[in-house]
Motif scaffolding. Sequence first.
Motif, PDB file in Angstrom:
ATOM      1  N   HIS A 112      -5.132  13.507  13.218  1.00 51.22           N
ATOM      2  CA  HIS A 112      -5.007  14.642  14.119  1.00 51.22           C
ATOM      3  C   HIS A 112      -4.078  15.702  13.528  1.00 51.22           C
ATOM      4  N   GLU A 113      -2.943  15.244  13.001  1.00 50.47           N
ATOM      5  CA  GLU A 113      -1.985  16.195  12.413  1.00 50.47           C
ATOM      6  C   GLU A 113      -2.611  16.924  11.232  1.00 50.47           C
ATOM      7  N   LEU A 116      -5.126  19.385  12.397  1.00 55.78           N
ATOM      8  CA  LEU A 116      -4.468  20.489  13.094  1.00 55.78           C
ATOM      9  C   LEU A 116      -3.998  21.556  12.108  1.00 55.78           C
ATOM     10  N   GLU A 138     -10.137  19.703  23.247  1.00 58.98           N
ATOM     11  CA  GLU A 138      -9.054  20.454  22.593  1.00 58.98           C
ATOM     12  C   GLU A 138      -9.628  21.329  21.476  1.00 58.98           C
ATOM     13  N   TRP A 144     -12.205  25.669  17.325  1.00 57.83           N
ATOM     14  CA  TRP A 144     -11.950  25.175  15.969  1.00 57.83           C
ATOM     15  C   TRP A 144     -13.221  24.596  15.340  1.00 57.83           C
ATOM     16  N   PRO A 247       0.281   4.205  21.280  1.00 61.06           N
ATOM     17  CA  PRO A 247      -0.316   4.615  22.532  1.00 61.06           C
ATOM     18  C   PRO A 247      -1.797   4.242  22.637  1.00 61.06           C
ATOM     19  N   VAL A 427      -8.284  19.279  27.503  1.00 58.33           N
ATOM     20  CA  VAL A 427      -7.627  19.894  26.347  1.00 58.33           C
ATOM     21  C   VAL A 427      -6.429  19.037  25.941  1.00 58.33           C
ATOM     22  N   GLU A 428      -5.773  18.471  26.956  1.00 57.48           N
ATOM     23  CA  GLU A 428      -4.555  17.695  26.684  1.00 57.48           C
ATOM     24  C   GLU A 428      -4.849  16.196  26.537  1.00 57.48           C
ATOM     25  N   ASN A 430      -5.132  14.173  24.087  1.00 56.84           N
ATOM     26  CA  ASN A 430      -4.246  13.473  23.159  1.00 56.84           C
ATOM     27  C   ASN A 430      -2.891  13.192  23.811  1.00 56.84           C
ATOM     28  N   GLN A 431      -2.438  14.186  24.547  1.00 58.44           N
ATOM     29  CA  GLN A 431      -1.166  14.073  25.267  1.00 58.44           C
ATOM     30  C   GLN A 431      -1.270  13.019  26.370  1.00 58.44           C
ATOM     31  N   GLU A 434      -1.015   9.581  25.073  1.00 56.20           N
ATOM     32  CA  GLU A 434       0.383   9.261  24.771  1.00 56.20           C
ATOM     33  C   GLU A 434       1.137   8.863  26.050  1.00 56.20           C
ATOM     34  N   ILE A 435       0.912   9.642  27.115  1.00 55.97           N
ATOM     35  CA  ILE A 435       1.592   9.357  28.386  1.00 55.97           C
ATOM     36  C   ILE A 435       1.124   8.013  28.942  1.00 55.97           C
ATOM     37  N   ARG A 438       2.624   5.127  26.995  1.00 60.20           N
ATOM     38  CA  ARG A 438       4.026   4.893  27.333  1.00 60.20           C
ATOM     39  C   ARG A 438       4.167   4.199  28.682  1.00 60.20           C
ATOM     40  N   GLU A 439       3.437   4.705  29.677  1.00 56.68           N
ATOM     41  CA  GLU A 439       3.595   4.169  31.036  1.00 56.68           C
ATOM     42  C   GLU A 439       2.998   2.761  31.170  1.00 56.68           C
ATOM     43  N   THR A 456       3.597   8.123  37.744  1.00 57.39           N
ATOM     44  CA  THR A 456       4.104   9.048  36.710  1.00 57.39           C
ATOM     45  C   THR A 456       2.944   9.689  35.957  1.00 57.39           C
TER      46      THR A 456
ATOM     47  N   ARG B  67      -1.588  25.039  20.291  1.00 58.27           N
ATOM     48  CA  ARG B  67      -2.967  25.350  20.671  1.00 58.27           C
ATOM     49  C   ARG B  67      -3.187  26.857  20.773  1.00 58.27           C
ATOM     50  N   THR B 280       1.831  15.662  19.216  1.00 57.15           N
ATOM     51  CA  THR B 280       0.851  15.127  20.162  1.00 57.15           C
ATOM     52  C   THR B 280       0.720  16.082  21.337  1.00 57.15           C
TER      53      THR B 280
END
Lengths: 465, 314
Positions: A112-113, A116, A138, A144, A247, A427-428, A430-431, A434-435, A438-439, A456, B67, B280
Amino acid sequence: MKSKFFALLLSAFMALSLMAGCGDEKKEAAAPAAPAAVESASAEQPAAEPAAQPEAQPAAEPAAQPAAQPQKINILMEVVPDTDFVLEQIAAFEKETGIEVVVEAINYASMHEKLLTQLLSRTNSYDVIVVDFYWVKEFADAKWMEPLDSYIKDSAFDTNVYVPTMMEMVGAVDGVTYMLPFYNYMLGLVYRTDIFEDEELKSEYEERFGREFILPDNMDDYVEMCKFITEKKGETLAGVVMQGLRPDPITMEWLNYFFSSGADFFDANGDVTVNSPEAVHSLELYVDNMNNAAPAGAPGFGFDEAFNVFAQGNAASYTTYNWMLQKLDNPEESTVPGKVAFSWMPGGISLNAGWGWAIPHNAPNKEAAWKFLNWVESFDVAKARAMAGGCPTRADIFADPDLLAKYPHYEVVLEVMAKSKMFPQLVEANQLIEILGRELSEAVSGSKTSQAALDTVAEEMRKMK
Amino acid sequence: MSEDGGKAGNRIGDGDFSRPRRFGGAKTQSRIEAVQFMSLSLIILAVCIAGPMLYSFVASFFSANLRNPGLGEFVGLDNYVNSFKSPYFRASMGVTALFTVLVVVLEFIVGFAIALLLNRKVRGKNIFFSIIIIPMLISPIAVGLTWRLLLHPKLGIVNYALGLLGLPARAWLGSAKYALGTVIFVDIWQQVPYMVLVLMAGLVSLPSEPYEAASIDGASRWQTFFRLTLPMMLPNILVALLLRTINALKTYDLIYVLTKGGPGTSTEMISYHIYKRAFTYLDIGSASAMSYLLMAIVMPLSYVFFKLSKNKMN
């Protein structure tokens, strides 16, 4: 005074070195070189120079233009078996078209990085990229990816050949086709068939639970069965092996419990329901299975650790990718070949997953890139890949008699796929992974209750909307 | 050449390069030459460090997101305030502080002990020394992957060996109770050689006269150590502690390979947290703010260490 100033300056540089460490460290987790890499598919950084690459001339055959400069395309892919199968096929494409293909295969965690930075810049080193299903929205929103509709029309490529859920997931976004589905890695339940022939287990299970000792059709009974097997077999055979690493591993795995328990991310009105009673129950089941049935240490297991436990014959079931069956049936990689099968998740709904081929918006050689896509996704080439062990995305390949003769489980895979659900296109995304990672991990480690963890997640999702 | 004949400048850990007299007395011509020699380095530093630093400082006051092109909206100090409000950022600060204190102290104790042992006349000293520094030469990613295999609860050699000794197996990385301790152990395994190297260099360069005098005066070994070795080694010790502290604060590789911050958030350190924010979440604004908050902690720390180090030396 001056010495104070220099001491201060040195302190600043020490701190700067720290900042540099925080900012852009990119660690590739020792991506092994693609084993089947052919000569043309070096794992080195492609040195594409857009200016040096002439625009392709679609109507002309390369062979008819001996004077034309040789064309080259660079592709960024992940180190996975499907990439190896593509690498084995590339020589044929190069021979057919005269276009040189350079594949850079890297570890997933770095993809991903890497994408990007390439996609954000004016020019891109890559002509073709592969896009994981949860980057789709995204990438599409940021424009893109090159829309492929005109290429598809000009080449008369039929996208109806794909399994509809695959096209929906890694094909079109809001009516525009950005990708061609490359391979699927839908999850499901891989289990040991010989467990159900163990007379001792069978009689005790039937006596204790009052039901037949077969693969259950709901998650509650499944978790109960996993705990029962672990209780009876202990160290030698856990009821289940799980992967609780943050994650992706934990998220991908839990989503099967989530969907199979009747939960979903949103309701019909688009409201967030990730903390619904069904969802909380699914997480409670997941935590119960992790802590009471899976081997000790499973909360820290990633892909490799979990696979190794199952392949060594130390687990009875495993929520994993359907292509894993080929590996587990291979005597060179597994101690349990011939004793494994792929099935529906108990509860019936799996997480669908897959990769799509795309052309970056800033690709240096889009015409040649499309030629490659058109070729690599043609029936014969895609079928050859599937026969070698790749995961099909085309319905006509799933139905192919040769393939079904070699891999009979694809019949089940196709059925499961038709009912599977995909991660929401956000769009989020990936985020959110991650969340979630974690949870879910907080819930597994006991730092939070399942309800609090998913509350959460819901709160963070509402902020995204 | 400095006024002291360059003696001080030859010692490891000497902060003396800050003295103005290094160029003191030089003519204007030599100053110009010095600037010319340094210009390329200065330009590279400006482009590679000052530029991104300035950008991230500005970005920390905006809602910058990768973004979207540009810096986004101006949000004032919101990114800083929200970072402090975030329980996960605060938790990662706590984990980082605990990790840093433990690894630096333990690595120093073990490293100093090994350095003192190797400083004696021992047969095969060079062989021991070569073996001891091997972990430092391995990339942290390789170290992490190797230990991940060794620590596999069912298939790893660590639990197998414990089993042979009749000790219970543990979920080293899969349990919130042991994960941070395991990461600390792996870090110590890898970084002790660094301490040994720096402290050995200091021990070797200590003058022999004071020891001879102490020996004549009948000082015991403990007295010699506490009254001579330790005070004379203090500048080296401080530099070693300083550099190790800064490195420990930015530990990222081991966390990335071993635990990804889990289970739960039990091993999530600041660098990893900031990295996730930036790459991320793509939230460059708050990632920059968090980086500057971290810098605000490190700057005074490094300044204090340098001051101490200089005072002792002078």
